[in-house]
Design a protein around this motif. Structure first.
Motif, PDB file in Angstrom:
ATOM      1  N   ARG A  92       0.840  -1.201   0.000  1.00 14.67           N
ATOM      2  CA  ARG A  92       0.000   0.000   0.000  1.00 14.67           C
ATOM      3  C   ARG A  92       0.874   1.250   0.000  1.00 14.67           C
ATOM      4  O   ARG A  92       2.011   1.232   0.476  1.00 14.67           O
ATOM      5  N   ASP A  93       0.331   2.352  -0.493  1.00 12.73           N
ATOM      6  CA  ASP A  93       1.076   3.610  -0.584  1.00 12.73           C
ATOM      7  C   ASP A  93       1.579   4.073   0.783  1.00 12.73           C
ATOM      8  O   ASP A  93       2.695   4.562   0.903  1.00 12.73           O
ATOM      9  N   GLU A  94       0.733   3.918   1.812  1.00 12.46           N
ATOM     10  CA  GLU A  94       1.156   4.380   3.140  1.00 12.46           C
ATOM     11  C   GLU A  94       2.341   3.562   3.679  1.00 12.46           C
ATOM     12  O   GLU A  94       3.168   4.082   4.433  1.00 12.46           O
ATOM     13  N   GLU A  95       2.421   2.308   3.259  1.00  9.16           N
ATOM     14  CA  GLU A  95       3.574   1.498   3.654  1.00  9.16           C
ATOM     15  C   GLU A  95       4.854   2.038   3.004  1.00  9.16           C
ATOM     16  O   GLU A  95       5.912   2.041   3.622  1.00  9.16           O
ATOM     17  N   MET A  96       4.750   2.488   1.763  1.00  5.44           N
ATOM     18  CA  MET A  96       5.914   3.066   1.082  1.00  5.44           C
ATOM     19  C   MET A  96       6.353   4.346   1.769  1.00  5.44           C
ATOM     20  O   MET A  96       7.552   4.592   1.925  1.00  5.44           O
ATOM     21  N   GLU A  97       5.391   5.158   2.207  1.00  9.35           N
ATOM     22  CA  GLU A  97       5.739   6.384   2.934  1.00  9.35           C
ATOM     23  C   GLU A  97       6.514   6.061   4.214  1.00  9.35           C
ATOM     24  O   GLU A  97       7.527   6.683   4.512  1.00  9.35           O
ATOM     25  N   LYS A 141      10.063   4.805   3.338  1.00  7.91           N
ATOM     26  CA  LYS A 141      10.988   5.883   2.961  1.00  7.91           C
ATOM     27  C   LYS A 141      11.457   6.653   4.199  1.00  7.91           C
ATOM     28  O   LYS A 141      12.606   7.102   4.259  1.00  7.91           O
TER      29      LYS A 141
END
Length: 198
Positions: free
Chosen positions: A23-28, A31
């Protein structure tokens, strides 16, 4: 999921974090973790990452992304300089690698007139390298150029598909074959070609 660390005798440090991100929030969050690692360990010269959402740990078919620094480090041995990328194979213990290569060179009994197939050699008429990982072959080509070595040919692909009787016919019968097969071992076709190439 995984952490790969490579150090070089030249003082460079490559760290590769392999993670699963869906999920996108996991990538945030990931990082932010990468930034924390970069800030906490400034001695890391190459901080890379790979997103692996597969059910296995292989990374050869995945993209390696650079978070900080270069996508490679350099190693030195016997006056030669080697570019080592995240998918390149290079012995992790440089001192032991030197000893290993020295033994292999001694066993090969090289005089400088041989046609050598595969890995490492000190001196030979020509060296032909074959490797499954295309990035490793690209690094091999760069390393030949960096070191002014122009008697090399490199081929990327599955050994059983490349090392055939036709290949031997085209590039010549090797005087020396140096091989370091994967854990799964050599394909029977490769063994047969090696046996008939002698």
């Amino acid at each position: 999921r995984n952490l790969i660390i490579r150090t070089s005798s030249t003082g460079e440090l490559m760290v590769i974090l392999v993670c699963r991100i869906e999920r996108d929030e996991e990538m945030e969050l990931f990082k932010k973790l990468l930034q924390h690692v970069a800030d906490t360990f400034p001695e890391i010269t190459s901080l890379l990452y790979i997103v692996n959402n597969k059910v296995n740990d292989t990374i050869t078919d995945l993209d390696v992304l650079t978070f900080k620094g270069k996508d490679h480090i350099f190693e030195e041995m016997e006056g030669l300089r080697f570019k080592v990328g995240p998918k390149s194979f290079y012995q992790t213990n440089s001192e032991q690698a030197y000893k290993l290569y020295k033994v292999a060179r001694s066993f090969a009994g090289l005089t400088g007139n041989e046609l050598v197939y595969d890995l490492y050699t000190g001196t030979a008429r020509q060296v032909i390298g074959i490797e499954y990982v295309p990035e490793a072959i690209e690094d091999a080509k760069v390393n030949s150029a960096i070191n002014g070595i122009d008697n090399t040919l490199f081929f990327a692909g599955d050994m059983k598909d490349i090392l055939t009787q036709d290949f031997i016919g085209q590039y010549g019968r090797p005087d020396v074959i140096i091989t370091d097969p994967p854990r799964a071992g050599m394909h029977p076709d490769v063994i047969n070609v090696i046996l008939t190439a002698q």
